[in-house]
Design an enzyme around this catalytic site. Structure first.
Site, PDB file in Angstrom:
ATOM      1  N   ASN A  10      21.893 -33.029  -4.678  1.00  0.00           N
ATOM      2  CA  ASN A  10      22.671 -34.271  -4.669  1.00  0.00           C
ATOM      3  C   ASN A  10      22.503 -34.928  -6.035  1.00  0.00           C
ATOM      4  O   ASN A  10      21.445 -35.464  -6.342  1.00  0.00           O
ATOM      5  CB  ASN A  10      22.136 -35.180  -3.545  1.00  0.00           C
ATOM      6  CG  ASN A  10      22.828 -36.536  -3.528  1.00  0.00           C
ATOM      7  OD1 ASN A  10      23.805 -36.751  -4.247  1.00  0.00           O
ATOM      8  ND2 ASN A  10      22.326 -37.445  -2.719  1.00  0.00           N
ATOM      9  N   TRP A  11      23.556 -34.853  -6.820  1.00  0.00           N
ATOM     10  CA  TRP A  11      23.461 -35.373  -8.186  1.00  0.00           C
ATOM     11  C   TRP A  11      23.571 -36.896  -8.242  1.00  0.00           C
ATOM     12  O   TRP A  11      23.412 -37.483  -9.299  1.00  0.00           O
ATOM     13  CB  TRP A  11      24.558 -34.738  -9.066  1.00  0.00           C
ATOM     14  CG  TRP A  11      24.342 -33.286  -9.342  1.00  0.00           C
ATOM     15  CD1 TRP A  11      23.207 -32.558  -9.120  1.00  0.00           C
ATOM     16  CD2 TRP A  11      25.287 -32.373  -9.922  1.00  0.00           C
ATOM     17  NE1 TRP A  11      23.380 -31.257  -9.516  1.00  0.00           N
ATOM     18  CE2 TRP A  11      24.655 -31.106 -10.010  1.00  0.00           C
ATOM     19  CE3 TRP A  11      26.603 -32.493 -10.370  1.00  0.00           C
ATOM     20  CZ2 TRP A  11      25.299 -29.982 -10.534  1.00  0.00           C
ATOM     21  CZ3 TRP A  11      27.254 -31.369 -10.888  1.00  0.00           C
ATOM     22  CH2 TRP A  11      26.606 -30.132 -10.967  1.00  0.00           C
ATOM     23  N   LYS A  12      23.915 -37.506  -7.131  1.00  0.00           N
ATOM     24  CA  LYS A  12      24.057 -38.968  -7.081  1.00  0.00           C
ATOM     25  C   LYS A  12      24.960 -39.427  -8.239  1.00  0.00           C
ATOM     26  O   LYS A  12      25.970 -38.791  -8.489  1.00  0.00           O
ATOM     27  CB  LYS A  12      22.666 -39.620  -7.098  1.00  0.00           C
ATOM     28  CG  LYS A  12      21.771 -39.036  -5.991  1.00  0.00           C
ATOM     29  CD  LYS A  12      20.489 -39.761  -5.799  1.00  0.00           C
ATOM     30  CE  LYS A  12      19.698 -39.103  -4.669  1.00  0.00           C
ATOM     31  NZ  LYS A  12      18.482 -39.801  -4.322  1.00  0.00           N
ATOM     32  N   HIS A  95      23.791 -41.149   3.770  1.00  0.00           N
ATOM     33  CA  HIS A  95      22.648 -41.103   2.849  1.00  0.00           C
ATOM     34  C   HIS A  95      22.006 -42.488   2.809  1.00  0.00           C
ATOM     35  O   HIS A  95      22.703 -43.501   2.876  1.00  0.00           O
ATOM     36  CB  HIS A  95      23.096 -40.676   1.457  1.00  0.00           C
ATOM     37  CG  HIS A  95      21.935 -40.376   0.555  1.00  0.00           C
ATOM     38  ND1 HIS A  95      21.209 -41.368  -0.064  1.00  0.00           N
ATOM     39  CD2 HIS A  95      21.344 -39.209   0.219  1.00  0.00           C
ATOM     40  CE1 HIS A  95      20.229 -40.807  -0.754  1.00  0.00           C
ATOM     41  NE2 HIS A  95      20.286 -39.499  -0.601  1.00  0.00           N
ATOM     42  N   GLY A 176      13.031 -40.170  -4.512  1.00  0.00           N
ATOM     43  CA  GLY A 176      12.925 -40.605  -5.902  1.00  0.00           C
ATOM     44  C   GLY A 176      11.579 -41.216  -6.245  1.00  0.00           C
ATOM     45  O   GLY A 176      11.423 -41.836  -7.299  1.00  0.00           O
ATOM     46  N   SER A 215      11.859 -36.038  -2.882  1.00  0.00           N
ATOM     47  CA  SER A 215      10.918 -35.532  -3.905  1.00  0.00           C
ATOM     48  C   SER A 215      10.583 -34.053  -3.733  1.00  0.00           C
ATOM     49  O   SER A 215       9.436 -33.636  -3.928  1.00  0.00           O
ATOM     50  CB  SER A 215       9.632 -36.384  -3.923  1.00  0.00           C
ATOM     51  OG  SER A 215       9.949 -37.717  -4.278  1.00  0.00           O
ATOM     52  N   GLY A 237      16.515 -35.560  -7.771  1.00  0.00           N
ATOM     53  CA  GLY A 237      16.066 -35.421  -9.163  1.00  0.00           C
ATOM     54  C   GLY A 237      15.904 -33.978  -9.633  1.00  0.00           C
ATOM     55  O   GLY A 237      16.368 -33.627 -10.723  1.00  0.00           O
TER      56      GLY A 237
HETATM   57  P1  13P Z   1      14.884 -36.981  -4.733  1.00  0.00           P
HETATM   58  O1  13P Z   1      14.790 -35.487  -4.606  1.00  0.00           O
HETATM   59  O2  13P Z   1      15.167 -37.433  -6.145  1.00  0.00           O
HETATM   60  O3  13P Z   1      13.692 -37.664  -4.126  1.00  0.00           O
HETATM   61  O4  13P Z   1      16.165 -37.462  -3.901  1.00  0.00           O
HETATM   62  C1  13P Z   1      16.306 -37.033  -2.604  1.00  0.00           C
HETATM   63  C2  13P Z   1      17.665 -37.401  -2.118  1.00  0.00           C
HETATM   64  O5  13P Z   1      17.969 -38.564  -1.904  1.00  0.00           O
HETATM   65  C3  13P Z   1      18.635 -36.317  -1.934  1.00  0.00           C
HETATM   66  O6  13P Z   1      19.763 -36.760  -1.259  1.00  0.00           O
END
Ligand code: 13P
Length: 261
Positions: A10-12, A95, A176, A215, A237
Protein backbone atom coordinates in the site's frame (compact mmCIF):
# COMPACT_ATOMS: atom_id res chain seq x y z
CA UNK A 1 -7.54 -25.95 2.25
CA UNK A 2 -4.35 -24.41 0.88
CA UNK A 3 -4.52 -20.63 0.70
CA UNK A 4 -2.19 -18.78 -1.69
CA UNK A 5 -0.39 -16.03 0.26
CA UNK A 6 -0.93 -12.42 -0.77
CA UNK A 7 1.89 -9.91 -0.51
CA UNK A 8 0.39 -6.47 -1.05
CA UNK A 9 2.01 -3.05 -0.99
CA UNK A 10 0.00 0.00 0.00
CA UNK A 11 1.87 3.02 -1.27
CA UNK A 12 -0.57 5.41 0.42
CA UNK A 13 0.21 9.00 -0.72
CA UNK A 14 3.76 8.31 -1.84
CA UNK A 15 5.78 8.01 -5.09
CA UNK A 16 5.53 9.87 -8.39
CA UNK A 17 4.82 8.57 -11.89
CA UNK A 18 8.51 8.17 -12.66
CA UNK A 19 8.89 6.08 -9.48
CA UNK A 20 6.08 3.79 -10.64
CA UNK A 21 7.92 3.12 -13.89
CA UNK A 22 11.24 2.58 -12.11
CA UNK A 23 9.51 0.27 -9.64
CA UNK A 24 8.07 -1.85 -12.45
CA UNK A 25 11.47 -2.00 -14.12
CA UNK A 26 13.05 -3.17 -10.87
CA UNK A 27 10.47 -5.95 -10.53
CA UNK A 28 10.90 -7.01 -14.16
CA UNK A 29 14.69 -7.03 -13.78
CA UNK A 30 14.34 -9.47 -10.89
CA UNK A 31 13.16 -12.16 -13.29
CA UNK A 32 9.82 -13.90 -13.61
CA UNK A 33 7.36 -13.34 -10.77
CA UNK A 34 6.80 -15.89 -8.05
CA UNK A 35 3.84 -18.02 -9.01
CA UNK A 36 2.82 -19.18 -5.57
CA UNK A 37 2.27 -15.69 -4.14
CA UNK A 38 -0.37 -13.19 -5.25
CA UNK A 39 1.36 -9.83 -5.55
CA UNK A 40 -0.76 -6.70 -5.37
CA UNK A 41 0.12 -3.01 -5.33
CA UNK A 42 -2.14 -0.17 -4.22
CA UNK A 43 -0.87 3.05 -5.83
CA UNK A 44 -2.41 6.46 -5.32
CA UNK A 45 -5.42 6.77 -7.65
CA UNK A 46 -3.78 9.14 -10.12
CA UNK A 47 -1.22 6.42 -10.95
CA UNK A 48 -3.58 3.45 -10.96
CA UNK A 49 -3.75 3.10 -14.74
CA UNK A 50 -0.01 3.68 -15.19
CA UNK A 51 0.78 1.11 -12.51
CA UNK A 52 -1.60 -1.43 -14.02
CA UNK A 53 0.12 -1.02 -17.40
CA UNK A 54 3.65 -1.00 -16.02
CA UNK A 55 3.46 -3.95 -13.64
CA UNK A 56 2.35 -6.31 -16.41
CA UNK A 57 2.46 -9.88 -15.19
CA UNK A 58 4.39 -9.04 -12.03
CA UNK A 59 1.63 -7.62 -9.92
CA UNK A 60 -2.03 -6.77 -10.07
CA UNK A 61 -3.13 -3.40 -8.76
CA UNK A 62 -5.90 -2.12 -6.57
CA UNK A 63 -7.55 1.09 -5.42
CA UNK A 64 -6.75 2.40 -1.94
CA UNK A 65 -10.35 3.54 -1.58
CA UNK A 66 -13.52 3.88 -3.63
CA UNK A 67 -16.69 5.86 -3.03
CA UNK A 68 -19.75 4.07 -1.69
CA UNK A 69 -22.00 5.61 -4.36
CA UNK A 70 -21.99 4.42 -7.93
CA UNK A 71 -21.15 7.84 -9.43
CA UNK A 72 -22.09 11.50 -9.14
CA UNK A 73 -21.14 14.83 -7.61
CA UNK A 74 -18.37 13.71 -5.23
CA UNK A 75 -15.45 15.95 -6.07
CA UNK A 76 -12.08 14.29 -5.62
CA UNK A 77 -13.46 10.81 -5.12
CA UNK A 78 -13.09 7.69 -7.28
CA UNK A 79 -15.93 5.37 -8.24
CA UNK A 80 -15.39 1.63 -8.04
CA UNK A 81 -16.23 1.32 -11.75
CA UNK A 82 -13.59 3.95 -12.56
CA UNK A 83 -10.98 2.08 -10.55
CA UNK A 84 -11.84 -1.07 -12.42
CA UNK A 85 -11.75 0.75 -15.74
CA UNK A 86 -8.27 2.06 -14.86
CA UNK A 87 -7.02 -1.49 -14.40
CA UNK A 88 -7.68 -2.29 -10.75
CA UNK A 89 -8.58 -5.81 -9.70
CA UNK A 90 -8.81 -5.08 -5.97
CA UNK A 91 -9.86 -2.27 -3.65
CA UNK A 92 -9.13 -1.63 -0.01
CA UNK A 93 -12.11 -0.83 2.18
CA UNK A 94 -11.84 0.63 5.64
CA UNK A 95 -8.13 1.26 5.95
CA UNK A 96 -7.62 2.79 9.39
CA UNK A 97 -6.34 6.01 7.81
CA UNK A 98 -9.69 6.33 6.01
CA UNK A 99 -11.58 5.55 9.21
CA UNK A 100 -9.45 8.02 11.19
CA UNK A 101 -9.00 10.96 8.80
CA UNK A 102 -12.19 10.63 6.79
CA UNK A 103 -14.52 9.47 9.54
CA UNK A 104 -15.58 6.30 7.75
CA UNK A 105 -17.98 4.25 9.84
CA UNK A 106 -18.24 0.46 9.86
CA UNK A 107 -21.43 0.73 7.82
CA UNK A 108 -19.87 3.03 5.22
CA UNK A 109 -16.92 0.67 4.90
CA UNK A 110 -19.35 -2.17 4.24
CA UNK A 111 -21.13 -0.10 1.57
CA UNK A 112 -17.80 0.58 -0.12
CA UNK A 113 -16.88 -3.10 -0.04
CA UNK A 114 -20.27 -3.94 -1.51
CA UNK A 115 -19.82 -1.39 -4.30
CA UNK A 116 -16.37 -2.83 -4.97
CA UNK A 117 -17.80 -6.30 -5.26
CA UNK A 118 -20.62 -5.03 -7.45
CA UNK A 119 -18.20 -4.00 -10.20
CA UNK A 120 -16.20 -7.20 -10.00
CA UNK A 121 -13.28 -6.04 -7.89
CA UNK A 122 -12.14 -8.02 -4.89
CA UNK A 123 -12.55 -6.00 -1.69
CA UNK A 124 -9.79 -6.16 0.90
CA UNK A 125 -11.55 -5.21 4.10
CA UNK A 126 -9.28 -3.69 6.75
CA UNK A 127 -9.97 -3.98 10.47
CA UNK A 128 -7.93 -3.15 13.54
CA UNK A 129 -7.97 -1.71 17.02
CA UNK A 130 -6.20 1.33 18.47
CA UNK A 131 -3.67 1.04 21.27
CA UNK A 132 -6.17 2.42 23.76
CA UNK A 133 -8.79 -0.12 22.71
CA UNK A 134 -6.25 -2.93 23.10
CA UNK A 135 -5.20 -1.70 26.52
CA UNK A 136 -8.86 -1.55 27.58
CA UNK A 137 -9.30 -5.18 26.54
CA UNK A 138 -11.69 -4.21 23.77
CA UNK A 139 -9.82 -5.67 20.79
CA UNK A 140 -12.20 -8.51 19.97
CA UNK A 141 -15.32 -6.39 20.52
CA UNK A 142 -13.96 -3.68 18.20
CA UNK A 143 -13.04 -6.21 15.53
CA UNK A 144 -16.42 -7.90 15.80
CA UNK A 145 -18.17 -4.55 15.37
CA UNK A 146 -16.04 -3.72 12.33
CA UNK A 147 -16.65 -7.15 10.87
CA UNK A 148 -20.41 -7.42 11.44
CA UNK A 149 -21.62 -5.24 8.52
CA UNK A 150 -19.10 -6.70 6.05
CA UNK A 151 -19.72 -10.39 6.70
CA UNK A 152 -22.32 -10.67 3.95
CA UNK A 153 -19.98 -8.94 1.48
CA UNK A 154 -17.09 -11.23 2.36
CA UNK A 155 -19.40 -14.20 2.00
CA UNK A 156 -20.42 -13.03 -1.47
CA UNK A 157 -16.79 -12.30 -2.40
CA UNK A 158 -15.94 -15.92 -1.66
CA UNK A 159 -16.84 -17.50 -4.96
CA UNK A 160 -17.93 -14.33 -6.78
CA UNK A 161 -14.49 -12.79 -7.18
CA UNK A 162 -11.11 -13.97 -8.35
CA UNK A 163 -9.48 -12.95 -5.09
CA UNK A 164 -12.14 -14.50 -2.84
CA UNK A 165 -12.81 -13.25 0.67
CA UNK A 166 -9.90 -11.14 1.89
CA UNK A 167 -9.53 -9.44 5.25
CA UNK A 168 -6.59 -7.42 6.53
CA UNK A 169 -5.89 -7.14 10.24
CA UNK A 170 -4.03 -3.89 10.77
CA UNK A 171 -3.66 -2.91 14.41
CA UNK A 172 -3.60 0.89 14.35
CA UNK A 173 -0.80 0.97 16.93
CA UNK A 174 1.48 -1.01 14.59
CA UNK A 175 0.97 1.06 11.45
CA UNK A 176 3.99 3.16 10.52
CA UNK A 177 5.34 2.91 14.07
CA UNK A 178 8.00 0.26 13.52
CA UNK A 179 6.18 -1.66 16.26
CA UNK A 180 4.82 -4.80 14.60
CA UNK A 181 2.37 -7.03 16.44
CA UNK A 182 4.21 -10.09 17.75
CA UNK A 183 3.45 -13.28 15.82
CA UNK A 184 1.55 -14.47 18.94
CA UNK A 185 -0.67 -11.39 19.09
CA UNK A 186 -1.30 -11.39 15.35
CA UNK A 187 -1.99 -15.15 15.30
CA UNK A 188 -4.52 -14.86 18.14
CA UNK A 189 -6.43 -12.11 16.34
CA UNK A 190 -6.31 -13.90 12.99
CA UNK A 191 -7.67 -17.02 14.59
CA UNK A 192 -10.49 -14.98 16.15
CA UNK A 193 -11.33 -13.43 12.78
CA UNK A 194 -11.30 -16.79 11.01
CA UNK A 195 -13.58 -18.23 13.65
CA UNK A 196 -15.98 -15.31 13.23
CA UNK A 197 -16.10 -15.92 9.47
CA UNK A 198 -16.70 -19.63 9.99
CA UNK A 199 -19.44 -18.83 12.50
CA UNK A 200 -21.14 -16.72 9.84
CA UNK A 201 -20.93 -19.55 7.31
CA UNK A 202 -19.11 -22.78 7.81
CA UNK A 203 -16.15 -22.85 5.42
CA UNK A 204 -16.02 -19.10 4.81
CA UNK A 205 -13.25 -18.68 7.37
CA UNK A 206 -11.28 -21.63 6.01
CA UNK A 207 -11.35 -20.14 2.51
CA UNK A 208 -10.71 -16.50 3.44
CA UNK A 209 -7.24 -15.05 3.24
CA UNK A 210 -6.46 -12.95 6.29
CA UNK A 211 -3.52 -10.58 5.85
CA UNK A 212 -1.53 -8.89 8.56
CA UNK A 213 -0.45 -5.26 8.21
CA UNK A 214 1.57 -3.04 10.52
CA UNK A 215 5.34 -2.49 10.28
CA UNK A 216 5.92 -5.65 8.25
CA UNK A 217 9.45 -5.95 6.91
CA UNK A 218 11.94 -8.56 5.70
CA UNK A 219 13.03 -9.26 9.26
CA UNK A 220 9.63 -10.12 10.73
CA UNK A 221 7.65 -11.50 7.76
CA UNK A 222 8.86 -15.11 7.99
CA UNK A 223 7.89 -15.52 11.64
CA UNK A 224 4.49 -13.97 11.01
CA UNK A 225 3.74 -16.02 7.90
CA UNK A 226 4.75 -19.15 9.79
CA UNK A 227 1.55 -18.87 11.83
CA UNK A 228 -1.29 -20.97 10.42
CA UNK A 229 -3.88 -18.17 10.24
CA UNK A 230 -1.65 -15.50 8.67
CA UNK A 231 -2.04 -15.62 4.89
CA UNK A 232 0.12 -12.73 3.80
CA UNK A 233 0.68 -9.05 4.29
CA UNK A 234 -0.50 -5.54 3.56
CA UNK A 235 2.70 -3.54 3.69
CA UNK A 236 3.11 0.22 3.83
CA UNK A 237 6.60 1.67 4.33
CA UNK A 238 8.55 -1.45 3.35
CA UNK A 239 6.71 -1.64 0.02
CA UNK A 240 7.91 1.76 -1.19
CA UNK A 241 11.32 0.45 -2.17
CA UNK A 242 11.09 -2.33 -4.77
CA UNK A 243 14.18 -4.10 -3.40
CA UNK A 244 12.66 -4.33 0.05
CA UNK A 245 9.26 -5.41 -1.32
CA UNK A 246 10.95 -8.05 -3.47
CA UNK A 247 12.88 -9.38 -0.48
CA UNK A 248 9.60 -9.90 1.37
CA UNK A 249 7.99 -11.56 -1.66
CA UNK A 250 10.92 -13.98 -1.99
CA UNK A 251 10.76 -14.82 1.69
CA UNK A 252 7.03 -15.51 1.46
CA UNK A 253 7.20 -17.61 -1.69
CA UNK A 254 6.73 -21.30 -1.19
CA UNK A 255 4.99 -20.96 2.13
CA UNK A 256 1.32 -21.44 1.19
CA UNK A 257 -0.59 -21.31 4.44
CA UNK A 258 -3.36 -23.36 5.88
CA UNK A 259 -3.57 -27.07 6.50
CA UNK A 260 -2.63 -29.26 3.54
CA UNK A 261 -5.60 -30.43 1.46
P1 13P B 1 3.31 0.15 7.55
O1 13P B 1 3.79 -1.13 6.92
O2 13P B 1 4.08 1.36 7.07
O3 13P B 1 3.25 0.05 9.05
O4 13P B 1 1.81 0.41 7.05
C1 13P B 1 0.90 -0.61 7.16
C2 13P B 1 -0.34 -0.23 6.42
O5 13P B 1 -1.08 0.65 6.83
C3 13P B 1 -0.62 -0.94 5.17
O6 13P B 1 -1.90 -0.67 4.71
Amino acid sequence: MKRTPIVAGNWKMNLLGSDVVAYAEALAAAGPPETDVDIVLFPTPVYLAAAARAMLEWASVGAQDVHAEEKGAYTGDVAAAQARDAGAAWALAGHSERRQYHGESNVEVARKAERTLGVGLTPVVCVGETLEQRQQGETEAILDAQLAPVLAVLDAADGDTEGGAVLAYEPVWAIGTGLSASPEIAAAVHSHLRRALNDYRSGLGDAARILYGGSVNADNCVDLLGRPDIDGFLIGGASLDPASFLRIIRLCAGSGSGPAP
